[in-house]
Each structure stands twice: as C-alpha cells, then as structure tokens.
Scaffold this motif. Structure first.
Motif, short mmCIF file in Angstrom:
data_model
loop_
_atom_site.label_atom_id
_atom_site.label_comp_id
_atom_site.label_asym_id
_atom_site.label_seq_id
_atom_site.Cartn_x
_atom_site.Cartn_y
_atom_site.Cartn_z
N VAL A 180 0.85 -1.18 0.00
CA VAL A 180 0.00 0.00 0.00
C VAL A 180 0.89 1.24 0.00
O VAL A 180 2.09 1.16 0.28
CB VAL A 180 -0.95 0.04 1.22
N PHE A 181 0.28 2.38 -0.31
CA PHE A 181 0.97 3.66 -0.21
C PHE A 181 0.35 4.47 0.92
O PHE A 181 -0.88 4.62 0.97
CB PHE A 181 0.90 4.43 -1.53
N VAL A 182 1.19 4.96 1.80
CA VAL A 182 0.75 5.77 2.93
C VAL A 182 1.14 7.22 2.64
O VAL A 182 2.30 7.52 2.36
CB VAL A 182 1.41 5.29 4.24
N LYS A 183 0.14 8.13 2.72
CA LYS A 183 0.36 9.52 2.33
C LYS A 183 -0.24 10.49 3.34
O LYS A 183 -1.28 10.19 3.94
CB LYS A 183 -0.32 9.81 0.97
N PRO A 184 0.36 11.67 3.50
CA PRO A 184 -0.36 12.75 4.16
C PRO A 184 -1.62 13.06 3.35
O PRO A 184 -1.56 13.14 2.12
CB PRO A 184 0.62 13.92 4.13
N GLY A 192 6.61 12.82 2.54
CA GLY A 192 5.94 12.05 3.58
C GLY A 192 5.25 10.79 3.09
O GLY A 192 4.52 10.16 3.84
N ILE A 193 5.50 10.39 1.85
CA ILE A 193 4.86 9.20 1.27
C ILE A 193 5.78 7.99 1.42
O ILE A 193 7.00 8.10 1.24
CB ILE A 193 4.52 9.41 -0.21
N SER A 194 5.19 6.85 1.73
CA SER A 194 5.95 5.59 1.83
C SER A 194 5.21 4.48 1.10
O SER A 194 3.98 4.43 1.11
CB SER A 194 6.11 5.16 3.30
N LYS A 195 5.98 3.62 0.47
CA LYS A 195 5.43 2.37 -0.04
C LYS A 195 5.64 1.31 1.03
O LYS A 195 6.77 1.07 1.47
CB LYS A 195 6.12 1.96 -1.35
N VAL A 196 4.55 0.70 1.47
CA VAL A 196 4.58 -0.24 2.59
C VAL A 196 4.30 -1.64 2.06
O VAL A 196 3.28 -1.89 1.43
CB VAL A 196 3.54 0.17 3.65
N HIS A 197 5.22 -2.55 2.37
CA HIS A 197 5.12 -3.90 1.82
C HIS A 197 4.42 -4.88 2.75
O HIS A 197 3.92 -5.92 2.30
CB HIS A 197 6.52 -4.43 1.50
N ASP A 198 4.39 -4.61 4.06
CA ASP A 198 3.74 -5.51 5.00
C ASP A 198 3.40 -4.75 6.28
O ASP A 198 3.79 -3.59 6.46
CB ASP A 198 4.64 -6.72 5.32
N THR A 199 2.70 -5.41 7.18
CA THR A 199 2.24 -4.77 8.41
C THR A 199 3.39 -4.22 9.24
O THR A 199 3.26 -3.18 9.90
CB THR A 199 1.44 -5.78 9.26
N ILE A 217 -3.88 9.13 4.60
CA ILE A 217 -4.66 8.28 3.71
C ILE A 217 -3.77 7.13 3.25
O ILE A 217 -2.58 7.32 2.96
CB ILE A 217 -5.23 9.08 2.52
N VAL A 218 -4.33 5.93 3.24
CA VAL A 218 -3.61 4.73 2.80
C VAL A 218 -4.33 4.19 1.58
O VAL A 218 -5.54 3.93 1.62
CB VAL A 218 -3.57 3.66 3.90
N GLU A 219 -3.59 4.03 0.48
CA GLU A 219 -4.18 3.59 -0.78
C GLU A 219 -3.63 2.24 -1.20
O GLU A 219 -2.44 1.96 -1.01
CB GLU A 219 -3.88 4.61 -1.88
N ALA A 220 -4.50 1.44 -1.77
CA ALA A 220 -4.06 0.18 -2.36
C ALA A 220 -3.13 0.46 -3.54
O ALA A 220 -3.31 1.44 -4.26
CB ALA A 220 -5.27 -0.63 -2.83
N MET A 221 -2.14 -0.38 -3.71
CA MET A 221 -1.26 -0.24 -4.87
C MET A 221 -1.99 -0.72 -6.12
O MET A 221 -2.67 -1.74 -6.11
CB MET A 221 0.01 -1.06 -4.67
N VAL A 222 -1.84 0.05 -7.19
CA VAL A 222 -2.45 -0.30 -8.47
C VAL A 222 -1.35 -0.71 -9.42
O VAL A 222 -0.39 0.05 -9.67
CB VAL A 222 -3.24 0.88 -9.06
N GLU A 223 -1.46 -1.90 -9.97
CA GLU A 223 -0.53 -2.33 -11.01
C GLU A 223 -0.99 -1.70 -12.32
O GLU A 223 -2.10 -1.97 -12.79
CB GLU A 223 -0.54 -3.85 -11.14
N GLY A 224 -0.17 -0.85 -12.89
CA GLY A 224 -0.59 -0.22 -14.13
C GLY A 224 0.32 0.93 -14.51
O GLY A 224 1.33 1.22 -13.85
N ARG A 225 -0.05 1.59 -15.59
CA ARG A 225 0.72 2.70 -16.11
C ARG A 225 0.27 4.00 -15.42
O ARG A 225 -0.92 4.19 -15.15
CB ARG A 225 0.51 2.81 -17.62
N GLU A 226 1.22 4.87 -15.16
CA GLU A 226 0.92 6.15 -14.51
C GLU A 226 0.86 7.23 -15.59
O GLU A 226 1.86 7.52 -16.25
CB GLU A 226 2.00 6.47 -13.47
#
Length: 360
Positions: A180-184, A192-199, A217-226
């Motif tokens: 997931v991505f954790v963001k302000p 302040g953004i981090s990519k989080v791989h596990d708990t 806000i914590v967002e699910a990672m999306v596999e795809g083109r940006e």
C-alpha cells in the motif's frame, strides 16, 4: 506573484516561482514577486529567477530579511503596502491579478484563495471550495466517486483513530492488501509518502506521514501505467481543454515516483505524448474534464490516472496548482499540445483577469 509558504512544499514553490519569473512576458506584465517565509511572513522577494533554482542538492527558500508586504484591508483599493523598519508604510502599487504559486496547505488549500476573495483581487487558479476539496485527498475521492469517477480503494486514518486503536487501523489497512501507499491526506510533491510492503512497515510509515499532516490516507497499490494530463479552463466560458498525456515510468532501481524522481530527475522517464490506445486516451480526456468540473476547478489542474493492464482507467489525484518547474509534467504536456511556457502563463493570467472574485 506569491510563492514559498508555510507548507512542507515551500522550496518546490520557490522553484516553481523561479521558472515562471524566467518565462513570463515582461513586456506585458509588471511582476511583483512576494515571498512567504516558512513562518508565514510576506516579504518583497528577489526578481531574479536564478535565486530560486535548485543548486546541486540545495533547495531554495524565501529569505526573511526583506521588507514586509501586506495587502490593504480596503477591498476597493487592491493595494500592496510595504512596511520597512523605521519608515512610514508606502503603497507599492495596485494589484491587477495574483498568481499564487504555492503548493500544499496555507496556499493551495483554499486559505489563500479566501484571503484574496476578501480583498476582491482576481487570482489564477481554483477558488476556495475546489482548492480545499482537491487538496484533501479524502474529500477529493468522495467528490470524484459521487460524480461516477472510478478511483483507488483507500483507508482514511484520522488522528483520534490512530491514537485510540492502532490495531483497528492496521486491520482496515490489511483489507486493502499489501503493498500500500501511505500519504499525508493534504500534502504533495511526494513528501511524507511511503510504499509499505507488510504490516511491519505500516506504523513507521503512518508516523512519517503524520509529520506533514495529522490526517493520513492509505491507498491500495495499483498495477498499471501512470498517466498525467493537464486541464485548462475554457476560453470565454467554453469547455475545459485537455492536453496530450504524459506517461511516468519509474525505473527498476526506484520504488515509486518519489521526491527525488520528481525534482532531481532521478530514476524516472517521462514520455510525452504517451502511447495509448485511442479509446483509452479518449476515456482519460473525458474523465479529466469530469474531474475538473466535479471539483469546480478554475484556471488549471493536472489530473493523474492509473491505467491497468486490462485498460481500466482509475483517477488518482487532481492537483489545482501543479508544479511549473523545468522537470514538471504540466508545462511539458502543454508545450507538446502547442502551448509553450510563456503562452501558457499568459493564458492563465488572462483567464484570471476575466474572472472576477466573488460568487460565480
């Protein structure tokens, strides 16, 4: 021109201002650069674009030693007043339009826009409501979803929730699946953004985001083109216009499109125009206009998307004052669309001049 400010994006705002100072048509406009220090003091700033360039790894900022500047309290005057120690305040001149080149809270979030509305001064960009809603990713997603636009599954972490029951927050995030991505919630420039791989990584990531904003806000990672596009307010009340698309490709040595990738050109390729199937590009353009109108944007915006391997288009974010730095996507996509940097600035200023403050 207003820049700097109290947010964590202070330096990026300065870089943006330097780029605009270098490009704006001085035969048409008399530019008054007003810097806002990290403490919130307004000062008469340098008019030299080079003073706001990134030098190596050193980021620029507004110097607090200059003369203070205030807007006149009389909304019929539109005056800038200079206050210098030991001197009688003097009027610098009347302001025709403000270009607020601020990113983040206390500048891009409706606070400055409200001040300019009270002062009855026209300004470039979105108004109070749209600035506030777009700045807060939580409410932005609510508005976009309410308008039928698909966006990314997410969890909002409010201060009291994290302080009262961290385990409940962890369970909510777990439902998204990792990574997931954790963001302000109200931040930008990938600060302040981090990519989080596990708990095990989650708590530190939330605490990092909370340094910029108590709401996360914590967002699910999306596999795809940006994919990113620029949007401009239509001329004379016409429909918003959308630029060609850009594709952001993060190279294998980086986790995501982070601060260094954006501003130090590290580990990222930007392709303009992006190569997209015609039907996907058409949907992106349609969604960009829908997002612009759903948030009642004015002037300009950058709308960011993900395109999944099955060509599903998801709205990621709407940015009402995108960066104007030399590496920023917004001026690059408009240049590729036939609107070069000086003409882009001119259009934004002219649009603002024709849109008076107040209810509209």
């Amino acid at each position: 021109m207003l820049f700097g400010g109290r947010s964590t994006e202070h330096s990026i705002s300065c870089v943006t201002a330097g780029s605009v100072l270098a490009a704006i048509d001085r035969d048409r406009y008399e530019v008054v650069p007003i810097g806002i220090t990290r403490e919130g003091r307004w000062v008469l700033a340098s008019d030299n674009a080079d003073d706001f360039a990134i030098r190596g790894a050193v980021l620029p900022e507004v110097a607090a030693s200059s003369a203070s500047v205030v807007l006149a309290a009389d909304p019929t005057a539109r005056e800038l007043v200079i206050n210098e120690p030991g001197a009688v305040p003097r009027v610098l001149g009347d302001v025709d339009v403000v270009f607020p080149l601020l990113h983040g809270p206390y500048g891009e979030d409706g606070t400055l826009q409200g001040l300019l509305e009270l002062a009855a001064i026209p300004y470039v960009g979105a108004g109070v409501l749209s600035s506030a809603a777009a700045m807060d990713k939580h409410y932005m997603k609510l508005v976009l979803a309410g308008s039928g636009l698909p966006n990314i599954p997410h969890v909002v972490v409010r201060p009291y929730e994290w302080d009262a029951d961290k385990s409940a927050v962890r369970e909510s995030v777990h439902s998204l699946g990792y990574p997931v991505f954790v963001k302000p919630a109200r931040g930008g420039s990938s600060i302040g953004i981090s990519k989080v791989h596990d708990t095990g990584e989650l708590d530190d990531a939330i605490e990092l985001a909370r340094r910029s904003d108590p709401k996360v806000i914590v967002e699910a990672m999306v596999e795809g083109r940006e994919i990113e596009v620029g949007v401009l307010e239509g001329i004379d009340g016409g429909r918003p216009e959308v630029s060609v698309a850009a594709e952001i490709t993060v190279r294998a040595d980086r986790e995501f499109y982070d601060f260094d990738a954006k501003y130090f050109d590290v580990g990222t390729d930007i392709t303009v125009p992006a190569s997209l199937p015609p039907e996907v590009e058409a949907q992106i353009r349609r969604f960009a206009v829908m997002a612009f109108e759903a948030l009642s944007c004015e002037g300009l915006a950058r709308v960011d998307f993900f395109v999944t391997p099955s060509n599903q288009v998801l709205v990621n974010e709407v940015n009402t004052m995108p960066g104007f730095t030399p590496t920023s996507v917004f001026p690059r996509v408009w240049a590729a669309s036939g609107l070069e940097y000086p003409e882009l600035i001119d259009r934004l200023v002219q649009t603002a001049l024709h849109r008076q403050p107040g209810l509209r």
